[in-house]
Design a protein around this motif. Structure first.
Motif, PDB file in Angstrom:
ATOM      1  N   CYS A 116       4.336 -45.625  -1.728  1.00  0.00           N
ATOM      2  CA  CYS A 116       4.047 -44.642  -0.686  1.00  0.00           C
ATOM      3  C   CYS A 116       4.613 -45.182   0.623  1.00  0.00           C
ATOM      4  N   PRO A 117       5.848 -44.811   0.976  1.00  0.00           N
ATOM      5  CA  PRO A 117       6.499 -45.417   2.138  1.00  0.00           C
ATOM      6  C   PRO A 117       5.722 -45.180   3.429  1.00  0.00           C
ATOM      7  N   PRO A 118       5.702 -46.169   4.316  1.00  0.00           N
ATOM      8  CA  PRO A 118       5.005 -46.002   5.593  1.00  0.00           C
ATOM      9  C   PRO A 118       5.802 -45.121   6.548  1.00  0.00           C
ATOM     10  N   VAL A 119       5.106 -44.247   7.252  1.00  0.00           N
ATOM     11  CA  VAL A 119       5.720 -43.357   8.235  1.00  0.00           C
ATOM     12  C   VAL A 119       5.016 -43.535   9.576  1.00  0.00           C
ATOM     13  N   SER A 120       5.786 -43.821  10.614  1.00  0.00           N
ATOM     14  CA  SER A 120       5.257 -43.836  11.973  1.00  0.00           C
ATOM     15  C   SER A 120       5.565 -42.489  12.620  1.00  0.00           C
ATOM     16  N   HIS A 134       9.703 -48.925   8.561  1.00  0.00           N
ATOM     17  CA  HIS A 134       8.996 -47.649   8.577  1.00  0.00           C
ATOM     18  C   HIS A 134       9.971 -46.483   8.749  1.00  0.00           C
ATOM     19  N   PHE A 135       9.685 -45.364   8.091  1.00  0.00           N
ATOM     20  CA  PHE A 135      10.281 -44.095   8.461  1.00  0.00           C
ATOM     21  C   PHE A 135       9.631 -43.667   9.775  1.00  0.00           C
ATOM     22  N   ALA A 136      10.296 -42.768  10.517  1.00  0.00           N
ATOM     23  CA  ALA A 136       9.728 -42.273  11.770  1.00  0.00           C
ATOM     24  C   ALA A 136       9.872 -40.762  11.826  1.00  0.00           C
ATOM     25  N   ALA A 137       8.812 -40.088  12.258  1.00  0.00           N
ATOM     26  CA  ALA A 137       8.813 -38.639  12.404  1.00  0.00           C
ATOM     27  C   ALA A 137       8.550 -38.271  13.851  1.00  0.00           C
ATOM     28  N   CYS A 162      -3.639 -35.230   9.995  1.00  0.00           N
ATOM     29  CA  CYS A 162      -4.680 -35.812   9.128  1.00  0.00           C
ATOM     30  C   CYS A 162      -4.699 -35.161   7.752  1.00  0.00           C
ATOM     31  N   ASP A 163      -4.267 -33.906   7.666  1.00  0.00           N
ATOM     32  CA  ASP A 163      -4.285 -33.161   6.398  1.00  0.00           C
ATOM     33  C   ASP A 163      -3.027 -33.361   5.557  1.00  0.00           C
ATOM     34  N   GLN A 164      -2.120 -34.235   5.984  1.00  0.00           N
ATOM     35  CA  GLN A 164      -0.869 -34.424   5.260  1.00  0.00           C
ATOM     36  C   GLN A 164      -1.102 -34.923   3.830  1.00  0.00           C
ATOM     37  N   SER A 165      -0.304 -34.399   2.900  1.00  0.00           N
ATOM     38  CA  SER A 165      -0.395 -34.855   1.509  1.00  0.00           C
ATOM     39  C   SER A 165       0.130 -36.278   1.363  1.00  0.00           C
ATOM     40  N   HIS A 166       1.063 -36.675   2.232  1.00  0.00           N
ATOM     41  CA  HIS A 166       1.519 -38.071   2.277  1.00  0.00           C
ATOM     42  C   HIS A 166       0.552 -38.832   3.173  1.00  0.00           C
TER      43      HIS A 166
END
Length: 248
Positions: free
Chosen positions: A5-9, A87-90, A29-33
């Motif tokens: 489960c890759p980390p996302v910032s 980290h991935f970043a969004a 908070c409701d994200q499936s990831h």
């Protein structure tokens, strides 16, 4: 075997966003990831934005920063500069609502390619009450020249690969650069990064009186009053300085 489960910032830039911020944070908070945290750079809010963020997010989910108060692009870069290695970043706006699978879709589209890559997607355009007015699919990125003339990505839909984050950290915008997403697209396009476009809408883009640009009319108005030309000049000037550093 447990799936990775890759980390996302999630890089969230705020400025007096209390009116809609709670709904945005709830959609995160409701994200499936589930492997995410929010890096919130606040550019001097005088409302309840920071109190709402602390109320909605657990301590281990929230990293608060003081923004530079030098415009939207530098406020986002303040957050981006604190994304941990790997980290991935969004990018995240303060007034949208994300679809539950936004991060999951982005990571699936980006895949396991270790090079610099940017994911962008479609969006539902809504009024201030989140009533959908239409859907925008946007167009895929097609080369540096076109990217220079017009921003091809909707920043609030974007997710960056770890390699893209590393590259962008080496090329911060100047104070005059108008938009963080356009700047990211320019640097990554110049570096030959991979652009991934998903036509599916991944968020609800709320239109209200305080939108920085808006879904309709903002670009045309900027062209007519000369602002758009100043944006192009600012990007060109900043690219002259930043691109060599980013590509070293």
């Amino acid at each position: 075997m447990t799936a990775v489960c890759p980390p996302v910032s999630i890089v969230l830039a705020t400025l007096n966003g209390a009116r809609f911020l709670r709904a945005q944070l709830q959609s995160i908070c409701d994200q499936s990831h589930e492997n995410w945290r929010v890096i919130l750079s606040d550019d001097g809010s005088s409302d309840a934005s920071l109190a709402i963020a602390r109320d909605c997010l657990a301590r281990d989910r929230l990293h608060l920063l003081r923004g530079p108060q030098q415009g939207i692009a530098l406020n986002f870069w303040r957050g981006l500069s604190h994304v941990p290695k790997g980290h991935f970043a969004a990018f995240c706006d303060q007034d949208d609502v994300w679809c539950k699978d936004k991060l999951e879709r982005a990571l699936a589209h980006l895949g396991k390619d270790e090079g610099p890559a940017l994911y962008s997607a479609g969006r539902f355009v809504t009024d201030a009450g989140l009533n959908v007015t239409h859907r925008q699919l946007r167009a895929p990125v097609k080369g540096f020249a076109r990217t220079f003339l017009r921003n091809p990505v909707a920043g609030h839909t974007c997710v960056l690969s770890p390699a893209a984050v590393d590259l962008l950290k080496r090329a911060p915008p100047t104070r005059d650069v108008p938009f963080h997403d356009w700047w990211a697209a320019l640097i990554l396009s110049r570096a030959g990064a991979r652009f991934v476009h998903d036509t599916a809408p991944v968020l609800y883009y709320r239109q209200h009186e305080r939108n920085v640009l808006g879904a309709a009319g903002g670009r045309a108005k900027a062209v007519l009053n000369g602002t758009y030309f100043r944006w192009l000049c600012a990007n060109a000037s900043a690219l002259h300085v930043a691109s060599p550093r980013a590509l070293d």
